[in-house]
Design an enzyme around this catalytic site. Structure first.
Site, PDB file in Angstrom:
ATOM      1  N   THR A  82       5.448 121.745  86.921  1.00 55.35           N
ATOM      2  CA  THR A  82       5.219 120.425  86.325  1.00 55.35           C
ATOM      3  C   THR A  82       3.936 120.494  85.503  1.00 55.35           C
ATOM      4  OG1 THR A  82       6.337 119.210  88.082  1.00 55.35           O
ATOM      5  CG2 THR A  82       4.512 118.068  87.018  1.00 55.35           C
TER       6      THR A  82
ATOM      7  N   ASP B   6       7.631 111.781  92.200  1.00 59.07           N
ATOM      8  CA  ASP B   6       6.401 111.016  92.006  1.00 59.07           C
ATOM      9  C   ASP B   6       5.973 110.935  90.540  1.00 59.07           C
ATOM     10  OD1 ASP B   6       6.017 113.923  92.426  1.00 59.07           O
ATOM     11  OD2 ASP B   6       3.972 113.450  91.790  1.00 59.07           O
TER      12      ASP B   6
HETATM   13  N1  ASP Z   1       5.968 116.423  91.823  1.00 60.71           N
HETATM   14  C1  ASP Z   1       7.101 116.900  91.088  1.00 60.71           C
HETATM   15  C2  ASP Z   1       8.336 116.213  91.632  1.00 60.71           C
HETATM   16  O1  ASP Z   1       8.413 115.988  92.812  1.00 60.71           O
HETATM   17  C3  ASP Z   1       7.299 118.377  91.184  1.00 60.71           C
HETATM   18  C4  ASP Z   1       6.063 119.202  90.977  1.00 60.71           C
HETATM   19  O2  ASP Z   1       5.007 118.688  90.653  1.00 60.71           O
HETATM   20  O3  ASP Z   1       6.141 120.416  91.111  1.00 60.71           O
HETATM   21  O4  ASP Z   1       9.251 115.953  90.883  1.00 60.71           O
END
Ligand code: ASP
Length: 315
Positions: free
Chosen positions: A168, A199
């Site tokens: 991300t 999130d």
């Molecule tokens: N937080 C992101 C999600 O849950 C994934 C990530 O940050 O790696 O979609």
């Protein structure tokens, strides 16, 4: 208290002018200091810093930095986004500015090159804050983007990266007017079921900015980040007087202790104090501050992101 606020004076008014700074991350995960990820974050931080030095707003800057990362297929955002279990691409993104607390977000956006630009269109329109699915696609069209197919995205995605890295992306910035902004963009988690929303598009969880507290972009276990409103919690810790690094450490430690979730965040105060921390094995980041080389790292959280640290690269 750590501070990097070495204000310049505006000679006409004697008002201190903040030293602009941008921080970007390339996602919390398993992957350590991979040269391509570091180069990608460095390019985004450099692009963002150029905008800040040209007097652009923190909001324009974080959007642009995230667009640079979305265009790079090694990150799980925009072009490099990972598919759901049924092979579809569902994109999440959000951004927020700290002066008037305007925010925009999209969730389950079908494939478009720049989900963060769609989130910006939501913010600029000012009617609602979060759109999902086809409603989000309408806003993406308003941001002059053309829909692509999941297959077209798959053709640019590097499958070797998909299996080892989440990736991300996010950015936080302080501009020369003293305003803060934050942005986050993701394709979600590997192996997520269709319709799952994490999130990243949620204001307060994945992204938060308030000029009276700080700006934050988070990454990691979405199911725990969103239940603890992690980005907001980190900003509130700043409001309570914590340094940026202490706030980042404490909120991530709390998430791990309370819910067993791991992740990472980048955090910045209105004075330009920077916090960078993660509880996963790695999180690539880059810091671009006026008058300094771009600083990168990702294997070990820096003790003091303001100064030279053993794990950071300077170039
Ligand atoms: N937080 C992101 C999600 O849950 C994934 C990530 O940050 O790696 O979609």
């Amino acid at each position: 208290m750590t501070t990097s606020f070495s204000p310049q004076q505006d000679s006409a008014t004697s008002v201190p002018v903040p030293v602009p700074v941008i921080v970007v991350h390339g996602g919390a995960g398993d992957r350590g200091r991979d040269a391509a990820h570091i180069a990608g974050c460095k390019a985004a931080a450099a692009a963002g810093r150029s905008l800040l030095l040209a007097g652009k707003s923190a909001l324009d800057t974080v959007q642009h930095a995230v667009e640079v990362l979305e265009a790079n297929p090694i990150f799980n955002a925009g072009h490099g986004s990972v598919p759901t279990t049924t092979g579809e691409i569902e994109l999440d993104a959000s951004l927020m500015e700290g002066e008037n607390l305007r925010a925009g977000a999209v969730a389950m956006l079908p494939p478009y090159p720049h989900p963060i630009a769609a989130a910006r269109a939501v913010l600029d329109e000012g009617l609602h804050v979060l759109y999902g699915g086809e409603g989000a696609a309408t806003l993406a069209e308003q941001s002059a983007q053309t829909r692509i197919t999941s297959g077209q995205m798959r053709s640019t995605r590097r499958t070797d990266i998909d299996t080892t890295s989440k990736g991300t992306v996010g950015a936080v910035a302080l501009d020369t007017s003293g305003h803060l902004a934050a942005a986050t963009s993701t394709g979600g988690t590997r192996g997520q079921r269709p319709g799952r929303i994490g999130d990243s598009p949620l204001i307060g969880a994945g992204t938060y900015a308030d000029d009276t507290a700080g700006a934050c972009s988070t990454t990691g276990d979405g199911e725990t980040i969103l239940r603890l409103c992690l980005a907001f919690a980190a900003c509130e810790a700043l409001r309570g007087g914590a340094t940026a690094q202490a706030a980042a450490r404490a909120t991530l430690a709390h998430m791990e202790k309370r819910l067993g979730g791991t992740g990472g965040m980048i955090l910045i105060t209105p004075q330009g104090d920077v916090g960078i921390h993660w509880t996963t094995p790695a999180m690539i980041y880059a810091v671009g501050r006026q008058g300094e080389d771009i600083r990168t790292g990702g294997d070990q959280p820096p003790e003091n992101p303001e100064g030279q640290n053993q794990t950071g690269n300077h170039s």
